[in-house]
Design an enzyme around this catalytic site. Structure first.
Site, short mmCIF file in Angstrom:
data_model
loop_
_atom_site.label_atom_id
_atom_site.label_comp_id
_atom_site.label_asym_id
_atom_site.label_seq_id
_atom_site.Cartn_x
_atom_site.Cartn_y
_atom_site.Cartn_z
N PHE A 505 0.82 -1.21 0.00
CA PHE A 505 0.00 0.00 0.00
C PHE A 505 0.85 1.25 0.00
O PHE A 505 0.52 2.25 -0.64
CB PHE A 505 -0.91 -0.02 1.24
N MET A 507 4.29 3.45 2.43
CA MET A 507 5.19 3.49 3.58
C MET A 507 4.41 3.64 4.88
O MET A 507 3.32 4.21 4.92
CB MET A 507 6.17 4.66 3.44
N LYS A 522 0.07 4.76 7.94
CA LYS A 522 0.27 4.07 6.67
C LYS A 522 -0.21 5.00 5.55
O LYS A 522 -1.39 5.30 5.44
CB LYS A 522 -0.49 2.75 6.63
N ASP A 618 -4.41 -12.63 4.18
CA ASP A 618 -2.98 -12.34 4.08
C ASP A 618 -2.29 -12.53 5.43
O ASP A 618 -1.54 -11.67 5.89
CB ASP A 618 -2.76 -10.91 3.57
#
Length: 830
Positions: A505, A507, A522, A618
């Site tokens: 997505f 850093m 994020k 995930d």
């Protein structure tokens, strides 16, 4: 000496004999708009529409020739001029009238090169385009200075073709840089054999040749970009790299031999030689993958639930003889063609081109997915699937846009306006009645996937912001909004020294809010919309759930084209950094067990905390974070999906996840269940035990995949030989036995053979009990039955090991063990 694949393909495509033979269409109009001189483009000459030769083509009575005074260096002369059609009070006549020698299917390509001129900035144009009274483009406007080419394929039954460019209103204008109109080859679009791909049934799509088609994607699968020079219909074919999911699943294949064209198959006009001389095939050399899997591509088409023609090109360049290759084709996760046998379809001639047409709707995300995978007829020694090319064309619903406002049209406009007003008034009355009625509570939670980008402020006070968990106030997402200025200040303007992680997505920065709360920020790639589904998924899911072992969402920001998520700060970072690859001291065996138990509790809450549950998709060691007290919390819900409904067994979806952790059954069948998370968690358990990555390509072949390698040692009863040396002398044999058996069951090939995460949680708590109070020797009587059936296993469940679950107010409650572990306590449970 090894040569790069790209270099080899470039050399193949540069050979003179591979240039497609010239196709001569009966009708062939090429116009350089806004110019009185000809322009050469892609080996063809475009006639200036202001020249004497073209005087009969240009029929618009009010238009302007425009020239770019500062054209970009090396840009084609075709894009240095434009024909501009200013808006006015009365409709304009058609711009171009072209007389056709033959009726039938024609290509129409419109080139738009938006440059700036003193009188017109072509970027600000807004207009519609129609052909013989049917709208092809509506309120079209160029979005940048990049040249846009729109291609349409349609059947013309009139001896005259009229193209009109209609400004959207009097204050705007229309323009065009070049026009191509030429006949398509005979039978380029045929009506026979086109299959409509729908769930659980087979349908034939009729009258395809009568539809108006707009080209959206034209892809040379496995090959290089092809320019009009390499195509007899002057088409451009792009590479498939940007659309290929799980790139490691595919491997390029190519040949230097010209395809064997046979009657009844494809021709060079359907696709050029170079498309059929390259392909993607299954990468069976990839040690991270199982023996059977699909190759998948995902193509954005921009519109949802719209019919598209999907043309797939095949040519068996990977088999050494006939009848070696059988495979299945899927579109949007539905089986489109079972047991494709190219040997039979190509009249038993190897490497003979063939194509198949399907009609399918784009999904709710505005995507069309194409997958190929092995058939049940495949020889186990030759399991493979290929694809050479893809074309996707939107089926346009023509809207009449005849030029001219006669008296009849005016009457209809007035009548339509009156009727529309009455309908609107009725709707307003109906809405008032609906709002006055008491609202019923919904008994079923919404699915957590997004269907496109909708600014979150629109959800204010909507049902999606009032979750059943009680974790979000009546203001919905508004209470979670954090200003960009505050985030910018709290991260010292996104100082690179504060970066604590990097993911798909974007850093992740360490930061603080105005109240000095430490947070993890994020930040999506600024200005990019690529991560929108993940952004919305995180917000939707984390505002519905709250649990001690799930990372909490503090807020979000969507200002200035930014996508920023703000989480609680986890001081100790990801679990992975405490196992290997960092300077952190290794965790003790007891600490590792407590971390696994905490993560399992969080995952169990995801799976069981709502009517449908949530599948993470995930799970891996980098998505399990530790706080200052080493309490584990599951993170990163960008790929998460709602689980199946009560009457469903799985969720059909494109494959997403991380290599080494990906459920092989999900990868093969593209059917997602909560057991897919269990498989990934099993890999994490082996990772915790052995302190090495799930996939390490630098190791010898049999050690590359951790789960496969560990299970081999487990089956030999020698798993203790590969345990992390830092904890090898800490683990009691009985504890290791239970832990290893649990991890092995999680990684079973088929989901039905795997335990639920509730089973896994209980087993891990039992492992911890054995570690703390179990015997020093490894005996069957002391270790009991890992499946949980039997007296010893039931005694292992104490009040201290009950699963935590949040109540509605966000505090942790206790779930009765007899409910959570009913499958364990009942031998008939699974």
């Amino acid at each position: 000496m090894a040569f790069p694949v790209n270099l080899i393909l470039t050399l193949i495509f540069s050979l003179p004999h591979l240039s497609s033979a010239s196709f001569t269409p009966p009708d062939n109009y090429l116009l350089n708009c806004g110019s009185n001189t000809n322009a050469s483009f892609s080996t063809r000459s475009f006639l200036g529409d202001s020249s004497n030769q073209a005087s009969t083509f240009l029929s618009a009575d009010r238009s302007i020739s425009l020239s770019d005074q500062n054209p970009p260096p090396n840009s084609p002369a075709l894009y240095h001029t434009a024909r501009v059609f200013p808006g006015g009070s009365s409709p304009q006549s058609p711009a171009y009238r072209l007389h056709l020698t033959t009726k039938g299917t024609h290509f129409i390509r419109l080139h738009f090169a938006p440059f700036k001129a003193p009188t017109f900035n072509l970027n600000s144009a807004k207009f519609s385009v129609s052909v013989n009274g049917f709208s092809l483009l509506t309120t079209f406007t160029p979005t940048s200075s990049v040249v846009v080419v729109k291609e349409f394929i349609l059947k013309i039954d009139s001896p005259v073709l009229e193209i009109s460019f209609l400004p959207s209103k009097a204050s705007t204008f229309a323009f065009v840089s070049a026009v191509e109109v030429f006949s398509a080859p005979k039978d380029y679009i045929i009506d026979q054999g086109t299959k409509r791909v729908v769930p659980n049934s087979a349908q034939i799509f009729s009258n395809l040749s009568s539809q108006v088609l707009e080209t959206v994607h034209r892809i040379n699968v496995g090959g290089s970009k092809l320019t009009p020079f390499n195509d007899s219909l002057w088409r451009t074919w792009l590479v498939d790299d940007d659309y290929l999911l799980l790139k490691g699943a595919a491997k390029r294949a190519w040949t230097t031999h010209t395809p064997n064209y046979q009657s009844g198959g494809a021709t060079r006009e359907i696709a050029p030689d170079n498309v059929y001389m390259t392909a993607q095939e299954m990468n069976r050399d990839n040690q991270e993958l199982q023996a059977r899997f699909n190759i998948s591509w995902e193509f954005p088409v921009g519109s949802r639930s719209v019919l598209h023609l999907v043309r797939l090109h095949f040519c068996d360049i990977v088999s050494s003889s006939l009848n070696q290759l059988y495979f299945n084709v899927f579109i949007n996760d539905f089986l489109a063609y079972r047991d494709v046998d190219l040997s039979a379809l190509s009249f038993h001639v190897l490497a003979s081109p063939f194509y198949v047409d399907f009609v399918a709707e784009s999904d709710r995300d505005g995507m069309v997915r194409v997958s190929v995978g092995p058939s049940d007829l495949s020889n186990p020694a030759r399991v493979n699937a290929i694809l050479n090319g893809v074309e996707i064309m939107r089926i346009v619903s023509p809207v009449s846009s005849k030029v001219g406002y006669g008296k009849k049209n005016v009457v209809w406009i007035v009548a339509g306006s009156v009727l529309g007003s009455l309908v609107l008034l009725s709707l307003l009355v109906l809405c008032c009645l609906c709002f006055c009625r008491p609202k019923k509570k919904k008994s079923r939670t919404k699915r957590s996937e997004s269907t496109g980008w909708t600014p979150l402020r629109r959800f204010r006070n909507s049902s999606i912001s009032r979750t059943t968990e009680g974790t979000v106030s009546s203001n919905g997402y508004q209470t979670l909004r954090i200003s960009f200025a505050e985030i910018q200040s709290g991260t010292n303007n996104f100082d690179k020294s504060l970066v604590i992680g990097v993911g798909g997505f974007g850093m992740v920065f360490k930061g603080s809010l105005k109240d000095n709360t430490k947070v993890a920020v994020k930040r999506g790639v600024p200005g990019s919309r690529q991560g929108l589904p993940e952004f919305l998924s995180e917000i939707t899911i984390l505002t519905k759930i709250r649990h001690r072992h799930l990372v909490s969402l503090v807020g979000y920001c969507e200002e200035q084209s930014e996508m920023i998520l703000v989480y609680e700060y986890m001081d100790k970072g990801p679990l992975k950094s405490h196992l290997y690859g960092s300077t952190n001291p290794p965790l003790s065996w007891k600490q590792r067990l407590e971390v696994c138990i905490g993560a399992a509790r969080g995952l169990h809450y995801l799976h069981t905390g709502s009517s449908q549950g949530i599948i993470h998709r995930d799970i891996k060691s980098t998505n399990i974070l530790l706080d200052n007290n080493y309490v584990a919390k599951v993170a990163d819900f960008g790929l998460s999906r709602s689980g199946p409904c009560l009457d469903e067994t799985h969720v059909s979806t494109g494959v997403k996840g991380s290599f080494g952790y990906l459920d092989p059954e999900y990868f093969r069948r593209q059917q997602l269940t909560d057991k897919s998370d269990v498989y990934s968690f099993g890999v994490v358990l082996f990772e915790v035990l052995c302190a090495r990555p799930a996939v390490d390509p630098l190791l010898v072949r049999e050690q590359v995949n951790l789960a496969e390698w560990a299970i081999e040692w487990q089956k030999k009863g020698m798993l203790d030989q590969i345990v992390d040396p830092n904890i090898a002398d800490q683990i009691k044999p009985c504890s290791l036995k239970k832990f290893a058996e649990t991890a092995e069951k999680c990684c079973a090939d088929y989901g039905v053979d795997r335990p639920t995460i509730g089973d896994v949680l209980w087993n891990l708590e039992h492992v911890l009990q054995l570690q703390e109070s179990g015997p020093l020797e490894n005996t069957e009587e002391a270790c009991g039955d890992v499946t949980g059936s039997g007296t010893t296993a039931r005694q292992g469940l104490t009040s201290d090991s009950n699963t935590e679950r949040d109540s509605g107010d966000g505090t942790s409650g206790i779930i009765d063990s007899s409910q959570v572990f009913s499958q364990l306590l009942n031998n008939a449970g699974r």
